[in-house]
Write a protein that holds these residues in place. Structure first.
Motif, short mmCIF file in Angstrom:
data_model
loop_
_atom_site.label_atom_id
_atom_site.label_comp_id
_atom_site.label_asym_id
_atom_site.label_seq_id
_atom_site.Cartn_x
_atom_site.Cartn_y
_atom_site.Cartn_z
N MET A 219 100.61 18.55 127.08
CA MET A 219 99.41 18.47 127.90
C MET A 219 98.21 18.03 127.06
O MET A 219 97.38 17.24 127.51
N TRP A 220 98.12 18.51 125.82
CA TRP A 220 97.01 18.11 124.95
C TRP A 220 97.09 16.62 124.66
O TRP A 220 96.06 15.91 124.72
N GLN A 226 94.48 10.16 127.90
CA GLN A 226 93.80 9.79 129.15
C GLN A 226 92.30 9.67 128.95
O GLN A 226 91.68 8.70 129.41
N THR A 227 91.70 10.62 128.23
CA THR A 227 90.27 10.55 127.97
C THR A 227 89.93 9.35 127.08
O THR A 227 88.90 8.70 127.27
N PHE A 283 81.91 5.74 138.22
CA PHE A 283 82.28 7.15 138.28
C PHE A 283 83.71 7.35 138.79
O PHE A 283 84.16 8.48 138.93
N THR A 284 84.42 6.27 139.09
CA THR A 284 85.84 6.36 139.44
C THR A 284 86.74 6.12 138.23
O THR A 284 87.96 6.16 138.36
N ILE A 285 86.14 5.86 137.06
CA ILE A 285 86.92 5.54 135.87
C ILE A 285 87.86 6.68 135.48
O ILE A 285 89.03 6.42 135.13
N PRO A 286 87.45 7.98 135.51
CA PRO A 286 88.41 9.04 135.18
C PRO A 286 89.64 9.03 136.08
O PRO A 286 90.76 9.29 135.62
N THR A 287 89.45 8.72 137.37
CA THR A 287 90.59 8.66 138.28
C THR A 287 91.52 7.51 137.92
O THR A 287 92.75 7.66 137.91
N VAL A 288 90.95 6.35 137.62
CA VAL A 288 91.77 5.18 137.26
C VAL A 288 92.54 5.46 135.97
O VAL A 288 93.72 5.12 135.84
N ALA A 289 91.89 6.10 134.99
CA ALA A 289 92.58 6.45 133.75
C ALA A 289 93.71 7.43 134.02
O ALA A 289 94.75 7.39 133.35
N GLN A 294 99.31 10.49 133.40
CA GLN A 294 99.05 11.69 134.19
C GLN A 294 98.77 12.86 133.26
O GLN A 294 99.56 13.18 132.38
N ALA A 295 97.61 13.50 133.47
CA ALA A 295 97.26 14.69 132.70
C ALA A 295 97.23 15.89 133.62
O ALA A 295 97.69 15.84 134.76
N GLY A 296 96.67 17.00 133.12
CA GLY A 296 96.69 18.26 133.88
C GLY A 296 95.72 18.26 135.02
O GLY A 296 94.87 17.38 135.18
N GLY A 297 95.81 19.32 135.84
CA GLY A 297 94.97 19.43 137.02
C GLY A 297 93.52 19.67 136.70
O GLY A 297 92.64 19.33 137.48
#
Length: 337
Positions: A219-220, A226-227, A283-289, A294-297
């Protein structure tokens, strides 16, 4: 200029901040090694005890897992962060190169469009005085004493033209500043997340040694990658918008070349619309990444919150820009009549 802010310098400061904070990972290595050592003791003891109780041979290979994680903790900045950053850095550099190329093309075509628009107005005697002070003075000098009304009309038209251009430049600079501010916001949040993940990474690795926390390691890694992808995704998003603007500028240049008297007000309106879309889209960039890896919830929930705030903020910007521009356009139309 509406606001003389060097956004490129601010992005460079964020890069330097990340590099300056990386040595703090070593401060967590000692605590992480203690946690991982205790976890390794229980990890190895439980598995050896099970094998001995069941009169089975001891499988040594799975027992090497905590020692491999301990090695990663000891050399965390170089082995873990260095490896991930080295793999991901070419992606960042590639998208940055794409954005730089499109930005240079956009600046080149914008200068060409402004030059053609100026030449088209200069070639028309009825509009030349609006953009050239010498031509305005010449036409005023040619007017007789009895043509005071015509001279007054020329002064009014020239003043209205300057007001119109000033309003257009103001809104363009305002939206461009908001666009750059949205980019800086995403980059700041990204840098903050990366620093926190990097500093507390040894702790996450140490906890993954314990039974029940094995998923902490994967997960880390998922969340860090992802970030890290936020920046290249943002550069790709900016590249697409820059390409759209280049195509619009090319169309305007073609129109000015074939028809110097063409009206470009609709093109300027489309440019404003695309800038508003860009502000919201950042502000949709985190969703696209998150679609890439796929990362955690937890990160996804924060990304959804950012998207919600971005949509509300973008709607507010669009509403204010539309109402103000409509009001100004209405008043300007009345004055021209």
């Amino acid at each position: 200029m509406l606001c003389a802010i060097d956004f490129d310098n601010l992005h460079t400061v964020l890069r330097s901040l990340y590099d300056e904070m990386m040595p703090l990972c070593s401060d967590m290595a000692g605590v992480a090694q203690a946690i991982a050592g205790l976890g390794a003791l229980f990890y190895v003891a439980v598995r050896i005890w099970k094998s001995l109780a069941a009169a089975e041979p001891v499988d040594v290979f799975p027992l090497l897992r905590p020692f491999a994680i301990g090695l990663c903790i000891m050399f965390f900045p170089s082995i873990v962060l260095g490896t991930i950053n080295s793999v991901m850095q070419p992606i960042v550099q590639g998208t940055a190169t794409m954005l730089e190329g499109q930005t240079l093309d956009m600046q080149k075509y914008r200068e060409k469009k402004d030059r053609l628009e100026y030449e088209a107005m200069m070639n028309d005697p009825s509009t030349a005085y609006l953009v050239d002070d010498a031509e305005f003075d010449r036409q005023i000098d040619e007017l007789g004493v009895t043509e005071v009304g015509t001279a007054a009309g020329m002064y009014i038209e020239r003043g209205m033209y300057k007001v119109k251009k000033a309003i257009q430049n103001f809104f363009r600079e305002l939206l461009e500043m908001l666009f750059q501010a949205a980019s800086l916001t995403i980059d700041t949040i990204r840098t903050f997340f990366l620093i926190v993940l990097a500093i507390l990474g040894p702790i996450a690795f140490a906890l993954s040694v314990w039974d029940g926390f094995q998923s902490t390691l994967t997960m880390w890694i998922q969340r860090y990658i992802q970030t890290y992808l936020w920046l290249p995704v943002a550069d790709l998003f900016s590249t697409i918008l820059a390409k759209i603007q280049v195509l619009m500028l090319q169309n305007d240049i073609s129109e000015l070349t074939n028809n110097p008297n063409v009206n470009l007000d609709s093109s300027n309106t489309c440019y404003t619309i695309f800038m508003i879309i860009g502000i919201i889209g950042y502000f949709t960039i985190p969703t696209v990444a998150g679609w890439i890896i796929q990362a955690g919830g937890g990160m996804g929930a924060f990304g959804r919150h950012i998207n919600s705030v971005g949509m509300q903020g973008g709607s507010a910007v669009a509403g204010v820009a539309g109402s103000v521009s409509g009001n100004i356009a209405g008043r300007a139309g009345k004055l021209l009549k």
